[in-house]
Enzyme design. Structure first.
Site, mmCIF file in Angstrom:
data_model
loop_
_atom_site.group_PDB
_atom_site.id
_atom_site.type_symbol
_atom_site.label_atom_id
_atom_site.label_comp_id
_atom_site.label_asym_id
_atom_site.label_seq_id
_atom_site.Cartn_x
_atom_site.Cartn_y
_atom_site.Cartn_z
ATOM 1 N N GLU A 133 0.825 -1.211 0.000
ATOM 2 C CA GLU A 133 0.000 0.000 0.000
ATOM 3 C C GLU A 133 0.859 1.260 0.000
ATOM 4 O O GLU A 133 0.478 2.276 -0.589
ATOM 5 C CB GLU A 133 -0.914 -0.027 1.230
ATOM 6 C CG GLU A 133 -1.839 1.165 1.367
ATOM 7 C CD GLU A 133 -2.922 1.240 0.302
ATOM 8 O OE1 GLU A 133 -3.664 2.240 0.298
ATOM 9 O OE2 GLU A 133 -3.049 0.309 -0.535
ATOM 10 N N THR B 264 -11.334 8.348 -12.941
ATOM 11 C CA THR B 264 -10.354 7.779 -12.011
ATOM 12 C C THR B 264 -10.727 6.370 -11.562
ATOM 13 O O THR B 264 -9.964 5.727 -10.859
ATOM 14 C CB THR B 264 -10.107 8.729 -10.819
ATOM 15 O OG1 THR B 264 -8.862 8.379 -10.206
ATOM 16 C CG2 THR B 264 -11.234 8.661 -9.795
#
Length: 469
Positions: free
Chosen positions: A338, A449
């Site tokens: 992440e 997006t």
């Protein structure tokens, strides 16, 4: 049209089979709910969508269409016509519902021409409008779509709205005005831009927090990752989507990129280019997986760069792609964490346990897709295929695909969520990397997006913009 090269065709077919597995698993165990829990084989509903249902169905629509999964597309359409209901007394994330639901419906409409998708998109757009009832017109993050009452995330700096959230409505809202003939959507997002233009930017940078009541910045934190990311993406894409007539968006984008290059982009001692986070003038040498989208953004914008800078931005995109590939390559699972750090002798590695997870995110393969389209360097196909193999080895389970809690660990600890964006984005971008360029050419289509497709807007839309100013 199938790619001419048999090896490429075979890889593309494999990615379609992955989509079939993800979709069929969702359909079998979680149909009509937002997402699938692939390990326990049940539905999962994120609070982001309140009690709106069917996030995976709406998010996956255009991917199903592009991959030629016609019967699946039809069953998704039927579910939407009969069951997609926005009359819910619940609080939703304006940003997430916009990019996934509005974006997914708009994209399905533009690809298929089916009126139901346009109708539902506009109906949902109208439900989101009360979010803008703030003194500055900067929308709330959270909205009860029945009562119209909005508020911000309790953790956000002093009641602020978030740059990436209010800055990632522009493309969808311009299309809502175009498709409904109602200028209000365009007016709302053009006003956001007006507020941003009037504000003083610290060092030319946009902080992640803006207070909707005072119209002033909150904490001076700047990020091209979470909280900031898609604001910059939408400046560039607003310009491209307007047939390059929205010069204000172009200027805002390139001015911002220049400040980012000066203050945030750094090179590690090992030669990796990365984008740091800025906290009131101090850099944190950390890059998030979400930030990896920026390689594709820099490359996509290279064409419009100031005199003589085009090659520079293509190279910058390639450097970011390489850094993000390294973040994958330096893990056991060959999937990226992440967030990864560049400090204390570490490069492109997650050092904190709570940053070691991978939740099927698309940003790295998104950048590979743009780099492939814009350079045709074969390494991007090679890297994309590495990601496919890692997903198959480590994330594929009997009941779908699951995220991982630790990409450095020698065996899988599953998070038990098949994210809707895995079908909307990750698999779509992978499929496009192994397709010919004439499938969704970049000169005709803009990806929102969430990887939903929006066509370049015909010139009649400019009228709406002009009236707003």
């Amino acid at each position: 049209r199938e790619p001419a090269d048999a090896a490429v065709r075979e890889k593309r077919a494999k990615i379609k089979e992955m989509m079939e597995h993800a979709w069929n698993s969702y359909k079998r165990y979680a149909w009509g709910l937002n997402e699938l829990k692939p390990i326990t084989k049940e539905g999962h509903s994120s609070s982001l969508f309140g009690t709106i249902k069917g996030a995976t169905i709406v998010d996956a629509l255009d991917t199903l269409f592009i991959m030629g999964m016609e019967s699946e597309f039809q069953e998704a359409k039927s579910w939407i016509a009969e069951n997609l209901d926005f009359n819910v007394n619940a609080e939703i994330s304006v940003f997430e519902v916009n990019i996934r639901f509005v974006g997914g419906l708009l994209s399905a409409y533009y690809l298929s021409g089916e009126e139901i998708f346009r109708k539902k998109a506009v109906e949902l757009g109208i439900k989101l409008l009360p979010a803008f009832h703030t003194p500055s017109g900067i929308p709330w993050a959270l909205l009860n779509i029945k009562s119209g009452i909005g508020r911000n995330w309790p953790w956000a700096s002093g009641g602020s709205s978030i740059l990436a959230e209010f800055g990632t409505l522009h493309l969808e809202f311009m299309h809502l005005s175009h498709l409904s003939g109602n200028p209000i959507f365009a007016e709302k997002v053009m006003n956001i831009r007006k507020v941003l233009n009037k504000l003083e930017k610290p060092e030319g940078l946009y902080p992640n927090y803006l207070n909707p009541s005072s119209g002033q910045w909150g904490q001076h934190h700047v990020s091209i990752g979470g909280l900031g990311d898609s604001f910059y993406e939408y400046l560039l894409k607003a310009w491209l989507m307007s047939e390059k007539t929205d010069l204000e968006a172009k200027k805002m984008y390139f001015d911002a990129v220049q400040a980012i290059e000066t203050h945030l982009i750094r090179k590690s001692s090992g030669g990796l280019t990365y984008i740091a986070e800025w906290k009131g003038g101090l850099l944190e040498h950390k890059m998030g997986h979400l930030t990896c989208f920026a390689g594709g953004m820099f490359a996509l914008g290279a064409d419009g760069a100031p005199e003589g800078r085009a090659q520079h931005y293509l190279e910058l995109g390639a450097e970011i792609a390489r850094t993000c590939h390294e973040s994958y390559n330096r893990t056991f699972m060959k999937l990226g964490p992440e967030a990864f750090r560049f400090d204390g002798g570490v490069e492109a590695i997650a050092t904190r346990q709570n940053e070691k997870y991978y939740i099927l995110r698309p940003e790295v393969v998104e950048t590979y897709m743009y780099m492939w389209r814009l350079t045709h360097d074969p390494k991007y196909r090679k890297w994309a295929w590495e990601a496919v193999e890692a997903l198959e080895s480590h994330c594929r389970v009997n009941g779908g695909y699951s995220g991982l809690r630790d990409v450095y660990f020698t065996h899988e600890k599953y998070d038990n969520v098949q994210q809707s964006f895995f079908l909307a984005e990750t698999l779509k971008y992978l499929y496009l990397i192994f397709s010919d360029d004439d499938l969704l050419p970049l000169e005709h289509w803009i990806f929102n997006t969430e990887a939903h497709l929006l066509p370049i807007l015909p010139t009649d839309q400019k009228e709406v913009e002009v009236k707003v100013k």
